[in-house]
Design a protein around this motif. Structure first.
Motif, PDB file in Angstrom:
ATOM      1  N   ARG A  81      -7.271 -12.845 -12.945  1.00  0.00           N
ATOM      2  CA  ARG A  81      -6.509 -13.954 -13.528  1.00  0.00           C
ATOM      3  C   ARG A  81      -5.026 -13.887 -12.944  1.00  0.00           C
ATOM      4  O   ARG A  81      -4.746 -15.032 -12.879  1.00  0.00           O
ATOM      5  N   MET A  82      -4.499 -12.869 -12.581  1.00  0.00           N
ATOM      6  CA  MET A  82      -3.217 -13.043 -11.852  1.00  0.00           C
ATOM      7  C   MET A  82      -3.105 -11.798 -11.115  1.00  0.00           C
ATOM      8  O   MET A  82      -3.533 -10.646 -11.424  1.00  0.00           O
ATOM      9  N   MET A  83      -2.686 -12.115  -9.767  1.00  0.00           N
ATOM     10  CA  MET A  83      -2.398 -10.940  -8.933  1.00  0.00           C
ATOM     11  C   MET A  83      -0.780 -10.160  -9.215  1.00  0.00           C
ATOM     12  O   MET A  83      -0.146 -10.687  -9.796  1.00  0.00           O
ATOM     13  N   VAL A  84      -1.008  -8.773  -9.340  1.00  0.00           N
ATOM     14  CA  VAL A  84       0.089  -7.908  -9.442  1.00  0.00           C
ATOM     15  C   VAL A  84       0.428  -7.102  -8.179  1.00  0.00           C
ATOM     16  O   VAL A  84      -0.796  -6.378  -7.872  1.00  0.00           O
ATOM     17  N   ARG A  85       1.236  -7.020  -7.706  1.00  0.00           N
ATOM     18  CA  ARG A  85       1.589  -6.136  -6.357  1.00  0.00           C
ATOM     19  C   ARG A  85       2.975  -5.838  -6.074  1.00  0.00           C
ATOM     20  O   ARG A  85       3.948  -6.504  -6.800  1.00  0.00           O
ATOM     21  N   SER A  86       3.071  -4.855  -5.439  1.00  0.00           N
ATOM     22  CA  SER A  86       4.790  -4.486  -4.798  1.00  0.00           C
ATOM     23  C   SER A  86       4.942  -5.421  -3.550  1.00  0.00           C
ATOM     24  O   SER A  86       4.212  -5.726  -2.992  1.00  0.00           O
ATOM     25  N   LYS A  87       6.004  -5.449  -3.399  1.00  0.00           N
ATOM     26  CA  LYS A  87       6.749  -6.126  -2.279  1.00  0.00           C
ATOM     27  C   LYS A  87       7.845  -5.061  -1.886  1.00  0.00           C
ATOM     28  O   LYS A  87       8.594  -4.504  -2.292  1.00  0.00           O
ATOM     29  N   CYS A  88       7.832  -5.012  -0.408  1.00  0.00           N
ATOM     30  CA  CYS A  88       8.666  -3.885   0.253  1.00  0.00           C
ATOM     31  C   CYS A  88       8.273  -2.531  -0.192  1.00  0.00           C
ATOM     32  O   CYS A  88       9.350  -1.523  -0.050  1.00  0.00           O
ATOM     33  N   GLN A  89       7.267  -2.166  -0.586  1.00  0.00           N
ATOM     34  CA  GLN A  89       6.811  -0.978  -0.948  1.00  0.00           C
ATOM     35  C   GLN A  89       5.378  -0.806  -0.752  1.00  0.00           C
ATOM     36  O   GLN A  89       4.573  -0.824  -1.723  1.00  0.00           O
ATOM     37  N   PRO A  90       5.080  -0.564   0.674  1.00  0.00           N
ATOM     38  CA  PRO A  90       3.638  -0.653   0.877  1.00  0.00           C
ATOM     39  C   PRO A  90       2.951   0.488   0.560  1.00  0.00           C
ATOM     40  O   PRO A  90       1.587   0.721   0.621  1.00  0.00           O
ATOM     41  N   GLN A  91       3.421   1.604   0.169  1.00  0.00           N
ATOM     42  CA  GLN A  91       2.974   2.578  -0.293  1.00  0.00           C
ATOM     43  C   GLN A  91       1.901   2.634  -1.469  1.00  0.00           C
ATOM     44  O   GLN A  91       1.101   3.436  -1.838  1.00  0.00           O
ATOM     45  N   LEU A  92       1.967   1.383  -2.180  1.00  0.00           N
ATOM     46  CA  LEU A  92       1.002   1.017  -3.206  1.00  0.00           C
ATOM     47  C   LEU A  92      -0.445   1.230  -2.461  1.00  0.00           C
ATOM     48  O   LEU A  92      -1.236   1.369  -3.183  1.00  0.00           O
ATOM     49  N   MET A  93      -0.551   0.946  -1.176  1.00  0.00           N
ATOM     50  CA  MET A  93      -2.023   0.894  -0.421  1.00  0.00           C
ATOM     51  C   MET A  93      -2.614   2.394  -0.743  1.00  0.00           C
ATOM     52  O   MET A  93      -3.599   2.430  -1.010  1.00  0.00           O
ATOM     53  N   ARG A  94      -1.700   3.247  -0.622  1.00  0.00           N
ATOM     54  CA  ARG A  94      -2.194   4.855  -0.680  1.00  0.00           C
ATOM     55  C   ARG A  94      -2.797   5.023  -2.183  1.00  0.00           C
ATOM     56  O   ARG A  94      -3.954   5.499  -2.448  1.00  0.00           O
ATOM     57  N   HIS A  95      -1.959   4.473  -3.035  1.00  0.00           N
ATOM     58  CA  HIS A  95      -2.560   4.537  -4.462  1.00  0.00           C
ATOM     59  C   HIS A  95      -3.957   3.596  -4.961  1.00  0.00           C
ATOM     60  O   HIS A  95      -4.694   4.228  -5.312  1.00  0.00           O
ATOM     61  N   VAL A  96      -3.786   2.596  -4.037  1.00  0.00           N
ATOM     62  CA  VAL A  96      -4.933   1.640  -4.280  1.00  0.00           C
ATOM     63  C   VAL A  96      -6.250   2.337  -3.549  1.00  0.00           C
ATOM     64  O   VAL A  96      -7.316   2.467  -4.237  1.00  0.00           O
ATOM     65  N   ILE A  97      -6.069   2.516  -2.374  1.00  0.00           N
ATOM     66  CA  ILE A  97      -7.101   3.228  -1.663  1.00  0.00           C
ATOM     67  C   ILE A  97      -7.792   4.616  -2.172  1.00  0.00           C
ATOM     68  O   ILE A  97      -9.004   4.852  -2.552  1.00  0.00           O
TER      69      ILE A  97
END
Length: 472
Positions: A262-278
């Protein structure tokens, strides 16, 4: 100020979206380095292409936001900005290198440039997907219609709180929130796609859930949460601690699950989000996994300043070149700054981290805090032990990838796919062909594309984004 659409809806585009000692001569005058022919291709043969370009057209602004990386304000004059004629030349040079980029026209406040629509029309007419990043206070119905007529396909609007006291104080503008919320309603009424951008501080940390819910209810394409990079006026601000950042990233993962489709939710300038996603998203696919890396600065992304300087991203002031002295191609292909980002080895904790290929830390923050483009991003709470196998991107085709077609496409279908920004075109084409093969189709035509669109597990609560509409 700007960026992003995404999948699983194929709803990608506005976004993007819409950041060792400086090696290879970083900081030297780039003209003296042009004799060193750094090809814009890595050793493995992957090409570097500016799929997304953020262009700060002006430092002029009717607000004076506390965190502004460009220190914009009403006291700036137009003197020194690239002229309209210079902007047209730069556009042609950019489009020669990247024929169908996502072009983010921002500021300052870009609506203060009287030639904004003229430049947007030039870019969109020449193959770019054009979006505008604005504080929203000047988005009248008439201006929205003029932007649409000029080919603008989306707008990124800044909303830091639904509490006017906080938002207006943070943005230094009495009545700013009321004006911006009214503009969001007008964007809905005039059917222009929009992204909501929020800058994270301790003052609004507890409001993220409410802001995301409001954004989704309004029909935003994406809710982008920006983490502080200490540059510009942001140097005077203190970001969250690494542990606090970790808690926010966990919340973003939860919100991304809640609004997925429905809507993308994401961080900007905090790529550490990818560790949590993976680590946490094993059961169903997250659109965030389509990123080969969360920091594309200098690889697939760059910024142009009002004066014509080229930098890796809006938050990185390291100058790669001057468009008043060199062409865009010369800078993109030969700049020592870009060469460092493309080929240099990360240092410190980022260099020993197993997530360096899918995260790599924020290069802008590392540069701001250490003066080293390849230095560690100390906003991260994870202390990697080193020696672990490097985590590779889970998606076989990622944003920015070119895809070899295995099926025949009709001319009409090919024309439709070419309207999608180059940054996401490969992912979209790959998924269309996956669907076609699964259903036994040997040919991709408009009917197949329409069937894919109808069967997407997505709640488009209001309407399809512009590049998925019939005739779009």
């Amino acid at each position: 100020m700007t960026h992003a659409f995404e999948r699983p809806s194929l709803r990608v585009g506005l976004s993007e979206g819409l950041g060792t000692v400086a090696a290879a001569g970083v900081g030297r005058d780039v003209r003296s380095a042009l004799a060193e022919p750094f090809a814009a291709v890595d050793p493995a043969g992957a090409s570097f292409l500016p799929h997304v370009v953020a262009w700060n057209l002006t430092k002029r602004c009717n607000l004076a936001c506390a965190h502004c990386y460009i220190s914009a304000g009403s006291w700036h004059a137009a003197d020194g900005e690239l002229s309209t004629a210079e902007c047209h030349r730069v556009l042609d040079e950019l489009l020669e290198v990247s024929p169908s980029p996502m072009l983010i026209l921002s500021g300052g406040e870009p609506l203060l440039r009287e030639d904004l629509e003229e430049l947007a029309h030039h870019a969109s007419d020449s193959g770019a997907t054009v979006v505008v990043g604005t504080n929203g206070t000047r988005l009248t119905a008439e201006r929205i219609e003029s932007l649409k007529a000029a080919g603008v396909t989306g707008v990124a609007v800044s909303v830091d709180s639904l509490d006017s006291t906080y938002h207006d104080r943070f943005r230094h503008g009495t009545g700013a929130l009321g004006d911006t919320l009214a503009a969001v309603d007008r964007l809905v009424d005039h059917e222009l796609d929009f992204v909501i951008q929020t800058s994270l501080t301790r003052g609004n940390r507890q409001q993220l859930g409410a802001l995301a819910a409001w954004s989704a209810e309004k029909g935003a394409v994406s809710f982008n949460l920006y983490f502080l990079v200490p540059t510009g006026r942001g140097e005077r601000m203190e970001g969250l601690t690494p542990d606090e950042n970790e808690e926010v990233l966990k919340e973003i993962v939860t919100l991304e699950h809640e609004y997925r489709g429905r809507m993308m939710v994401r961080s900007k300038c905090q790529p550490q989000l990818m560790r949590h996603v993976i680590q946490g998203d094993q059961e169903q696919e997250s659109p965030l996994l389509n990123y080969a890396t969360r920091c594309p600065c200098g690889l697939q992304y760059c910024r142009i300043t009002p004066e014509g300087k080229v930098t890796p991203c809006p938050y990185t002031p390291a100058v790669a070149g001057d468009l008043r002295e060199s062409s865009f191609r010369e800078i993109w292909e030969h700049s020592p700054v870009f060469h460092t980002l493309r080929h240099g080895a990360l240092g410190g904790k980022c260099g020993r981290c197993e997530f360096q290929e899918v995260c790599g830390g924020c290069r802008a923050r590392a540069y701001a805090e250490t003066g080293d483009l390849l230095g560690p991003d100390e906003s991260c709470a994870y202390d990697p032990p080193g020696g672990r196998p490097v985590v590779r991107p889970r998606a076989t085709v990622t944003y920015g990838s070119a895809v070899e077609r295995s099926l025949q496409w009709t001319a009409e279908a090919e024309a439709r796919i070419q309207k999608i920004p180059s940054f996401v075109r490969g992912v979209v084409a790959h998924r269309v062909e996956e669907y076609a093969r699964r259903e036994g189709y040997a040919l991709v035509d408009l009917e197949v594309m329409a069937e894919v669109r109808r069967k997407m597990p997505v709640d488009f609560s209001r309407r399809l984004p512009f590049f998925l509409r019939d005739g779009g």
